[in-house]
Design a protein around this motif. Structure first.
Motif, PDB file in Angstrom:
ATOM      1  N   CYS A   4       0.828  -1.202   0.000  1.00  0.00           N
ATOM      2  CA  CYS A   4       0.000   0.000   0.000  1.00  0.00           C
ATOM      3  C   CYS A   4       0.865   1.255   0.000  1.00  0.00           C
ATOM      4  CB  CYS A   4      -0.908  -0.015   1.231  1.00  0.00           C
ATOM      5  SG  CYS A   4      -2.068   1.363   1.319  1.00  0.00           S
TER       6      CYS A   4
ATOM      7  N   ARG B 242      -3.416  -3.036   9.632  1.00  0.00           N
ATOM      8  CA  ARG B 242      -2.912  -1.669   9.468  1.00  0.00           C
ATOM      9  C   ARG B 242      -4.067  -0.742   9.127  1.00  0.00           C
ATOM     10  NH1 ARG B 242       2.647  -0.991   8.486  1.00  0.00           N
ATOM     11  NH2 ARG B 242       3.838  -2.923   8.737  1.00  0.00           N
TER      12      ARG B 242
ATOM     13  N   HIS C 212      -8.878  -6.651   3.215  1.00  0.00           N
ATOM     14  CA  HIS C 212      -9.112  -5.265   3.608  1.00  0.00           C
ATOM     15  C   HIS C 212     -10.602  -4.964   3.743  1.00  0.00           C
ATOM     16  CE1 HIS C 212      -9.015  -5.490  -0.803  1.00  0.00           C
ATOM     17  NE2 HIS C 212      -9.746  -4.386  -0.845  1.00  0.00           N
TER      18      HIS C 212
ATOM     19  N   GLU D 216      -0.210  11.993  -0.780  1.00  0.00           N
ATOM     20  CA  GLU D 216      -1.116  13.020  -0.293  1.00  0.00           C
ATOM     21  C   GLU D 216      -1.319  14.142  -1.312  1.00  0.00           C
ATOM     22  OE1 GLU D 216       0.347  14.442   3.410  1.00  0.00           O
ATOM     23  OE2 GLU D 216       0.312  12.470   4.381  1.00  0.00           O
TER      24      GLU D 216
ATOM     25  N   ASP E  92      -6.166  12.571  -1.919  1.00  0.00           N
ATOM     26  CA  ASP E  92      -5.072  11.600  -1.787  1.00  0.00           C
ATOM     27  C   ASP E  92      -5.240  10.471  -2.790  1.00  0.00           C
ATOM     28  OD1 ASP E  92      -4.230  13.063   0.361  1.00  0.00           O
ATOM     29  OD2 ASP E  92      -4.645  11.524   1.882  1.00  0.00           O
TER      30      ASP E  92
ATOM     31  N   GLN F   9      -4.174   6.389  -3.363  1.00  0.00           N
ATOM     32  CA  GLN F   9      -3.707   5.163  -2.725  1.00  0.00           C
ATOM     33  C   GLN F   9      -3.483   4.116  -3.808  1.00  0.00           C
ATOM     34  OE1 GLN F   9      -6.642   3.079  -0.470  1.00  0.00           O
ATOM     35  NE2 GLN F   9      -5.190   1.734   0.538  1.00  0.00           N
TER      36      GLN F   9
ATOM     37  N   GLU G 179      -8.833  -0.448   6.595  1.00  0.00           N
ATOM     38  CA  GLU G 179      -8.044  -1.396   7.373  1.00  0.00           C
ATOM     39  C   GLU G 179      -7.584  -2.523   6.452  1.00  0.00           C
ATOM     40  OE1 GLU G 179     -10.122  -0.800  11.753  1.00  0.00           O
ATOM     41  OE2 GLU G 179     -10.325  -2.734  10.727  1.00  0.00           O
TER      42      GLU G 179
ATOM     43  N   ARG H 103       0.407   5.674  -0.093  1.00  0.00           N
ATOM     44  CA  ARG H 103      -0.462   6.849  -0.066  1.00  0.00           C
ATOM     45  C   ARG H 103       0.332   8.060  -0.520  1.00  0.00           C
ATOM     46  NH1 ARG H 103      -2.759   9.600   5.487  1.00  0.00           N
ATOM     47  NH2 ARG H 103      -3.875  11.337   4.551  1.00  0.00           N
TER      48      ARG H 103
ATOM     49  N   LEU I 273      -5.486   3.168   7.524  1.00  0.00           N
ATOM     50  CA  LEU I 273      -5.221   4.304   6.649  1.00  0.00           C
ATOM     51  C   LEU I 273      -6.509   5.102   6.477  1.00  0.00           C
ATOM     52  CD1 LEU I 273      -3.308   5.766   4.607  1.00  0.00           C
ATOM     53  CD2 LEU I 273      -4.248   4.264   2.852  1.00  0.00           C
ATOM     54  N   SER I 274      -6.428   6.417   6.646  1.00  0.00           N
ATOM     55  CA  SER I 274      -7.567   7.294   6.415  1.00  0.00           C
ATOM     56  C   SER I 274      -7.251   8.193   5.235  1.00  0.00           C
ATOM     57  CB  SER I 274      -7.853   8.149   7.662  1.00  0.00           C
ATOM     58  OG  SER I 274      -8.972   8.987   7.441  1.00  0.00           O
ATOM     59  N   LEU I 275      -7.967   8.003   4.129  1.00  0.00           N
ATOM     60  CA  LEU I 275      -7.727   8.792   2.918  1.00  0.00           C
ATOM     61  C   LEU I 275      -8.391  10.157   3.025  1.00  0.00           C
ATOM     62  CD1 LEU I 275      -8.128   6.503  -0.249  1.00  0.00           C
ATOM     63  CD2 LEU I 275      -6.038   7.513   0.666  1.00  0.00           C
TER      64      LEU I 275
END
Length: 280
Positions: free
Chosen positions: A41, A209, A228, A45, A217, A219, A181, A43, A211-213
Motif C-alpha cells: 500500500c 494496518r 481489507h 497526499e 489523496d 492510494q 483497514e 499513499r 489508513l484514512s484517505l
C-alpha cells in the motif's frame, strides 16, 4: 474534462508522473515501490489538483443516489463455497453488503472521473511502480471504475479484490470512522492461507494496518493478496474513487460473480463466459 492534461488533473509539480525518465519520476517510483514492497500500500497526499477534485466530487455526489446497494451476503472472495465446506471456513463466512457502488457504465465519458480513469500517464506510473512493462484499464463494464458510497453506519466488509491492483482516490471523508483497514500479503498465488484469514475474521488485529484517505489523496494498493475493509463512517458519508487495472487486456469478471456483486450481469459478462467456455 476529456481534454484536460495530466498536469491539470494532478499535482505534477510534486508528483512528476508526466515526466517518465526524469530524476523526479524515478524518485517517485522508488518511493512507491518501497511502500508496495513493505505493506502492499502507498499513499500519495494531495495528488489531485483542487479544481479537478471539486469536479470529481460533484460528479460523485450527483451519481450517488444511483449507487447500487445490492442486498447480498458475500464472503471475502465474492464466491460460493464448495459443497461440504465447514461453517467456520473463510469461504463460508458471509457478511451483508451495506455499502453502495456507482457502476462504471454510469459515468459520463466526457466527465472528470472517466478522464482520470483513462489517463495514460497515471496508468504508466502505476505500471512502473508495480514493475510491469504494461498494464491495461480494467475492461469490466461494471467494475472498471467505481465510486464506493458509504452512508453512516455502513461497513465495507473484509474482502480480497478481484483484480490485481487498484488505485483509490479519496473524495469525501466522514467526520469519524470510515477507516481503511488492511492485512498485507495474507494470501499468495500458491497459498490461500485460510487459517490466517480466519483469524482476522475472528477478530485478530495483530497484523491489521490503518489508513484514512483525505480527499485528493491517491492510494496504490495490491488488493488481490491483501484482506481489507472500510469501517462504518460516523458523521457524514464517505466516498472514494476506485480505478482498476489488469495485467491482461480485456480482463473482466464472470457473469456469476457480477450477479453476486451487482445483482445483475452485463451482456459482455455473458459473452466473456461464452468465449472462455469455447476456448476450454
Amino acid at each position: 474534462m476529456a481534454g484536460l492534461t495530466t498536469s491539470q488533473l494532478f499535482d505534477t509539480g510534486r508528483y512528476s508522473i508526466d515526466r517518465p525518465g526524469s530524476t523526479e519520476f524515478d524518485t517517485l517510483v522508488i518511493q512507491a515501490q518501497a511502500g508496495l514492497a513493505g505493506t502492499n500500500c502507498v499513499r500519495l497526499e494531495a495528488f489531485v489538483r483542487p479544481d479537478a477534485l471539486t469536479r470529481m466530487q460533484e460528479e460523485a455526489e450527483r451519481l450517488a443516489p444511483g449507487a447500487v446497494f445490492h442486498r447480498a451476503n458475500l464472503n471475502p472472495y465474492f464466491s460460493q463455497p464448495p459443497e461440504g465446506t465447514p461453517e467456520d471456513h473463510p469461504l463460508n463466512r458471509f457478511s451483508p453488503r451495506r455499502h453502495g457502488m456507482i457502476r462504471a457504465d454510469r459515468f459520463d465519458r466526457e466527465g472528470a472521473i472517466w478522464t482520470v480513469f483513462l489517463n495514460a500517464d497515471l496508468c504508466h506510473f502505476v505500471a512502473t511502480a508495480l514493475g510491469c512493462e504494461t498494464i491495461y484499464t480494467y475492461d469490466d463494464p461494471f467494475g472498471g471504475v467505481n465510486v464506493n458510497v458509504q452512508p453512516e453506519g455502513c461497513e465495507f466488509a473484509w474482502h480480497f479484490d478481484n483484480n490485481d491492483f487498484t488505485v483509490s482516490f479519496g473524495l469525501k471523508q466522514s467526520a469519524a470512522g470510515g477507516i481503511f483497514e488492511y492485512v498485507p500479503d495474507l494470501r499468495s498465488e500458491t497459498d490461500e492461507n485460510y487459517e490466517g484469514v480466519k483469524r482476522v475474521l475472528d477478530g485478530d488485529r495483530s497484523k491489521v494496518r490503518l489508513l484514512s484517505l483525505v480527499p485528493g489523496d491517491l492510494q496504490l494498493f495490491r488488493g488481490g493478496h491483501t484482506l481489507h475493509r472500510v469501517t462504518s463512517p460516523d458523521g457524514g458519508d464517505r466516498h472514494s474513487l476506485l480505478v482498476s487495472y489488469a495485467t491482461e487486456p480485456g480482463a473482466m469478471t464472470s457473469a456469476g460473480k457480477a450477479i453476486r456483486i451487482w445483482g445483475e450481469a452485463h451482456p459482455e459478462h455473458h459473452a466473456r463466459d461464452a468465449r472462455r467456455a469455447g476456448a476450454g
